[in-house]
Design a protein around this motif. Structure first.
Motif, PDB file in Angstrom:
ATOM      1  N   LEU A 101      32.235  38.717  50.033  1.00 56.03           N
ATOM      2  CA  LEU A 101      32.738  37.703  49.108  1.00 56.03           C
ATOM      3  C   LEU A 101      34.106  38.105  48.562  1.00 56.03           C
TER       4      LEU A 101
ATOM      5  N   ARG B   7      36.259  40.007  50.029  1.00 55.53           N
ATOM      6  CA  ARG B   7      37.198  39.860  51.133  1.00 55.53           C
ATOM      7  C   ARG B   7      37.630  38.405  51.308  1.00 55.53           C
TER       8      ARG B   7
ATOM      9  N   LYS C 240      37.509  36.102  49.009  1.00 55.87           N
ATOM     10  CA  LYS C 240      38.298  35.722  47.834  1.00 55.87           C
ATOM     11  C   LYS C 240      39.760  36.157  48.008  1.00 55.87           C
TER      12      LYS C 240
ATOM     13  N   ILE D 195      38.672  40.606  40.522  1.00 60.36           N
ATOM     14  CA  ILE D 195      38.938  39.615  41.574  1.00 60.36           C
ATOM     15  C   ILE D 195      37.645  38.885  41.930  1.00 60.36           C
ATOM     16  N   LEU D 196      36.606  39.661  42.178  1.00 63.01           N
ATOM     17  CA  LEU D 196      35.318  39.073  42.572  1.00 63.01           C
ATOM     18  C   LEU D 196      34.827  38.081  41.530  1.00 63.01           C
ATOM     19  N   LEU D 197      34.975  38.446  40.252  1.00 64.08           N
ATOM     20  CA  LEU D 197      34.465  37.603  39.169  1.00 64.08           C
ATOM     21  C   LEU D 197      35.500  36.591  38.684  1.00 64.08           C
ATOM     22  N   ASN D 198      36.678  36.615  39.344  1.00 65.26           N
ATOM     23  CA  ASN D 198      37.713  35.623  39.039  1.00 65.26           C
ATOM     24  C   ASN D 198      38.095  35.650  37.565  1.00 65.26           C
TER      25      ASN D 198
END
Lengths: 384, 384
Positions: free
Chosen positions: B238, B240, B242, B302-305
């Protein structure tokens, strides 16, 4: 003087129906060049292509296509009318003077229909039905009969695009035989099956391959077996993550997001159990206003993170990307290159990736997550 | 009068080292209440928790903790100093008058260190070393000796936070024994192993379970076995996606993105072969300025925006989320509730999800993609 036939295709996968269409064109216009405007790795009906654009280009070139160009992903995420306009203007820019397409009713005079309904629109503000349905009602009223089969509707969209462009193309609808667009079964003894029937029935077992053999050129079957065969099953976890991880304002910026559907999409997605698939997701999010295909296409825009501005930028400055050509295709390119109204890209440079081809490059990188093959950087057109 | 001991913890997973710490506190301060400020499902060192916050809360409550509150994810994505400030202010707001923490050098007078280095910063503009390293150099110059062990550094960060807050807490460093923070091996005959050694060695085999048994309370081992055991391996695809699907401007809005590292991150990610894992990714993206942990924490953002604005909003309006309590914890809550400077959430309402708790809710939904268990909606604190 020899002419140029244009074809709009997905080749998802390339099967006997496509083969016969190209052969029919060669018979009818033996001296003509055939240009195919093919969708790239994501298709207008809202799904990833089962095989990548290079594999499908190779298949087309091996079966009578002279030149294959990519319909940019920003054309493919748009509704039928705009998609058709993108395809027709691109083919016309490359010198096509004919457009051949399959239709459920090849006897229809699509151009005369188009002239009559050029100003007809659906009602955007009817909240209990989709725009597509309301548009069909309006057409029926104008023409005195329905045009409601998928390929007929696409044919009408091509005709309208052609009308808008001053009718550079002569239209040649070809009767679709033996199978309907939505038919998902394989019929024994037949040689043609719908692309979706082939995709649905495909697996890596020898038995399946034997079962599918009557419907595809051998090379296409080999390509499917070699794969990787990509589908929404692969991308669904990423789409789901994208929906739950985006804030609503950003989700609202995605192309095609309208009427606050982003609220419904996010809320439904947050609530769903983990074991559902893409198909179940669409059915859960669906409303009377948003058809399955509409939502599937929106899902592609979400997955590829495509904004309204990016689509508008494409619409105001279209471009052409070469995927492959034979000798005749190359000659045609030389003929039109000088006066082509759109830039023609044969490779994707470092700068192109950040500029006009940024979204195609991004889509390629996302497709590559499951396909595993670089789609753009350093890829040259296939010379056949 | 009985006091209140605060502890900052991850419990990833809860092991004998944690158990002994809580037991030592009970011995030293038998009448005190123990409040644990625990990271939620994503941790400050830049990784998902192996078990969810509810499971880890339950473990803490079963082992002498009286009250467990969540350190909001917006505190956990921040560098050590800010993370520490978030934790210390939260504990102080809940009435803690002591802070107990592990240190490699428990003899250090952390508060006096803190007063001396309160104004000391690293050099942001040294382009050939990380901020962390440059900060350590500055401290060494000020104190006359290095403070460079992970727990000592975290202790110093707590002390600095305490200093900034007017020293509401007395600090009690506890000597770390038998294992170092980074030690990834299990030592035979020992009863304590590092959490990372336990995570690294964990698998579902009976043999592994037997091997790990000496280092964990039985209940923790059972929880690990029940799982699901979540790691970067799950979230890596995920992350990656993103990175490759975001445009650079949006990537630049992520909290902690600085010095144009987003360009390097995206370019490196686009180039990498598909079979790499999270660890290999960090090593590929790393520079002299961006340490492994720094990048891992950035990866969580990044993952959690998580945007810069979201972090700033949290910093200016912190809040407390209850995860669980026993009788004494409940009494402490009643005592402080009225005058607590921060809002205390015991449940996440529909509105909270869109407002102050939006990012925790989002993080929960993303964690849930692999954990499978609703993390926030309709979850009440565990009453022990």
């Amino acid at each position: 003087m020899a002419g140029v036939v244009g074809v709009v295709a997905e080749y998802n996968p390339f099967h006997n129906g496509h083969l016969y269409q190209l052969q029919q064109i060669k018979q009818a216009f033996p001296d003509d060049i055939i240009i195919v405007a093919m969708s790239g790795n994501f298709l207008q009906r809202g799904e990833p292509a089962c095989l990548d654009k290079w594999t499908r280009t190779q298949e087309a070139l091996q079966n009578d296509a002279d030149l294959v160009v990519e319909l940019p992903v920003l054309a493919c995420v748009q509704p039928a009318d705009r998609f058709a306009f993108g395809a027709v203007s691109l083919l016309s820019a490359l010198g096509a003077d004919k457009l051949v397409f399959g239709a459920e009713h090849s006897s229809y005079d699509f151009m005369s229909f188009a002239r009559k309904v050029a100003g007809v629109h659906g009602e955007f503000h009817k909240y209990d039905e989709s725009y597509a349905r309301s548009f069909q009602t309006a057409i029926k009223k104008e023409l005195g009969h329905a045009v409601d089969q998928p390929n007929d509707l696409l044919g009408l969209a091509y005709a309208k695009a052609n009308y808008r462009l001053g009718e550079p193309l002569d239209l040649f609808p070809v009767q679709r035989v033996e199978t309907s667009y939505h038919d998902q079964s394989l019929h024994k003894g037949a040689q043609i099956a719908s692309a979706s029937a082939i995709r649905k029935n495909f697996s890596l077992s020898k038995k399946t391959q034997k079962k599918l053999a009557p419907y595809l050129p051998q090379v296409s079957l080999n390509d499917l077996v070699e794969g990787p065969f990509v589908s929404w099953d692969d991308f669904w976890p990423l789409l789901r993550y994208k929906v739950v991880s985006s804030n609503l304002a950003d989700l609202g910026q995605i192309y095609g997001m309208s009427e606050g559907i982003e609220y419904r999409i996010q809320e439904q997605t947050q609530r769903l159990p983990l074991d559902i698939n893409f198909d179940m997701w669409v059915k859960k999010v669906k409303t009377k206003r948003f058809t399955y295909t509409h939502l599937a296409r929106l899902a592609v825009a979400i997955l590829l993170n495509i904004s309204e501005q990016e689509v508008q930028a494409y619409n105001s400055e279209p471009y052409i990307r070469l995927l492959g050509f034979g000798g005749d295709g190359r000659k045609q390119l030389s003929r039109v290159k000088k006066n082509c109204p759109f830039p023609i890209y044969s490779r994707v440079s470092q700068d192109d990736r950040k500029e006009q081809l940024a979204v195609d490059y991004r889509a390629g990188k996302i497709y590559q997550l499951f396909n595993g093959v670089e789609q753009d950087a350093k890829r040259a057109p296939i010379v056949f």
